[in-house]
Design an enzyme around this catalytic site. Structure first.
Site, short mmCIF file in Angstrom:
data_model
loop_
_atom_site.label_atom_id
_atom_site.label_comp_id
_atom_site.label_asym_id
_atom_site.label_seq_id
_atom_site.Cartn_x
_atom_site.Cartn_y
_atom_site.Cartn_z
N ARG A 113 35.49 2.35 -2.82
CA ARG A 113 34.77 1.14 -2.40
C ARG A 113 35.61 0.19 -1.55
NH1 ARG A 113 30.15 -0.05 -5.16
NH2 ARG A 113 29.08 1.86 -5.75
N ASN A 141 26.34 4.99 -6.89
CA ASN A 141 27.50 5.54 -7.59
C ASN A 141 27.02 6.65 -8.51
OD1 ASN A 141 26.96 4.56 -10.35
ND2 ASN A 141 27.40 2.51 -9.53
N ARG A 183 24.47 -3.68 -1.23
CA ARG A 183 25.16 -4.81 -1.87
C ARG A 183 25.66 -5.85 -0.87
NH1 ARG A 183 28.60 -4.23 -7.11
NH2 ARG A 183 27.88 -6.38 -7.14
N ASP A 227 38.50 -1.36 -11.77
CA ASP A 227 38.24 -1.94 -13.09
C ASP A 227 37.47 -1.02 -14.02
OD1 ASP A 227 35.60 -2.18 -12.24
OD2 ASP A 227 35.52 -4.36 -12.39
N HIS A 234 35.61 2.13 -9.01
CA HIS A 234 36.27 0.84 -8.88
C HIS A 234 37.49 0.87 -9.81
CE1 HIS A 234 32.47 -1.63 -7.65
NE2 HIS A 234 33.30 -1.62 -6.63
N CYS A 284 32.78 -5.84 -15.29
CA CYS A 284 32.02 -5.93 -14.04
C CYS A 284 31.11 -7.15 -14.03
CB CYS A 284 31.15 -4.70 -13.84
SG CYS A 284 32.03 -3.17 -13.78
N ASN A 323 32.56 -8.25 -8.40
CA ASN A 323 32.62 -7.79 -7.01
C ASN A 323 32.42 -8.90 -5.98
OD1 ASN A 323 30.99 -5.04 -8.41
ND2 ASN A 323 33.04 -4.92 -7.57
#
Ligand code: ARG
Length: 279
Positions: free
Chosen positions: A149, A32, A102, A180, A178, A271, A82
């Site tokens: 994402r 990112n 991830r 959030d 994201h 997060c 996530n």
């Protein structure tokens, strides 16, 4: 697909949280706009910041926190938001991460939910979805981000699964990748958000559906929107006095936690936390 209409359409209650202590936290790749291999987190300081967040939540606010152990090959697993999207009745939609870096986390989170007795729902293959990082259950709505994402196909799946309307919001700036990171639900009706992170139509949709508190560019960059809300407590990254002021004016109790070492990886308070709902 079997649908699972959600009966309780009142305010979603967070019963406990899932967190992951940063035993293997590191910055080993750049996925990112915040992550730079030339600016790695100080691991000891990251531990202290994570512990301060943990103690604020457990001791000052008194919400139970469950823990999952960090896998050594998953440096970003600390960002438990996530893991998936928990739904009422011990159900969860498991994430399908965009990046292979991830994707290694998926089986660990899957195993954790299985051990806790959750019913697990799986996104269709090739349909990226990054859990509570990109979707919030707000009363009888799911508010979800897409493009960076999470793919729009995930929104259709969520809506079919739950029988709920999904408000799809397009994210247009790589720094707010994201939902959030730029959208903070305070109640089912009230949100704080950073308008520039969204396309014009998403801004209009947000303004039409919610009472809003705008977040300034300076505080958005300090991850003001990435705060944890438990009842009338808000735990926010330090250095966001304007949002703090607005929240206190509305009767919220605000706690600040320094998050510099996690912001280097593109995350902050929210997060590091997954909202688990009651039975
Ligand atoms: N480095 C992580 C990533 O890029 C940070 C995740 C932050 N999580 C969040 N819910 N915004 O995936």
């Amino acid at each position: 697909m079997q649908t699972m209409p959600i009966r309780e359409k009142q305010t979603t209650r967070v019963a406990e949280l899932l967190m992951c202590a940063p035993s293997a936290y590191d910055l080993l790749y750049e996925i990112n706009a915040w992550m730079h291999l030339s600016d790695k987190p100080d691991k000891q300081l990251a531990w202290r910041q994570w512990e301060q967040l943990y103690h604020t939540l457990t001791e000052q606010i008194g919400i139970p926190v469950r823990l999952i152990e960090q896998a050594s090959e998953a440096p970003d697993m600390v960002f438990t938001a996530n893991a998936g999207l928990p739904l009422p009745g011990k159900q969860v939609v498991l994430s399908r991460f965009r990046h292979p870096e991830r994707q290694v986390e998926e089986p660990y989170f899957e195993q954790w939910f299985r051990e806790q007795g959750y019913t697990i729902h799986y996104m269709p293959r090739d349909c990226a979805f990054e859990g509570e990082g990109d979707a919030f259950l707000m009363g009888d709505l799911i508010v979800a981000g897409y493009r960076k994402r999470t793919d729009i196909c995930a929104h259709r799946y969520l809506s079919q699964l739950t029988g709920l309307e999904v408000l799809s919001l397009e994210l247009v700036d790589d720094r707010w990748y994201h939902l959030d990171t730029c959208f903070l639900p305070l109640t089912d009706r009230l949100v704080a958000y950073y308008p520039e992170a969204f396309d014009w139509y998403a801004r209009r949709v947000i303004e039409q559906h919610f009472e809003t508190i705008p977040v300034s560019p300076e505080e958005a960059l300090r991850f003001a929107c990435n705060s944890v809300v438990i009842g009338n407590h808000v735990v926010m990254p330090s250095g966001c006095p304007i949002l703090r002021f607005y929240l206190e004016e509305r009767g919220y109790t605000v706690h600040e936690v320094p998050m510099s070492e996690f912001i280097k990886s593109g995350g902050a308070c929210k997060c590091l936390v997954l909202y688990l709902l009651g039975e």
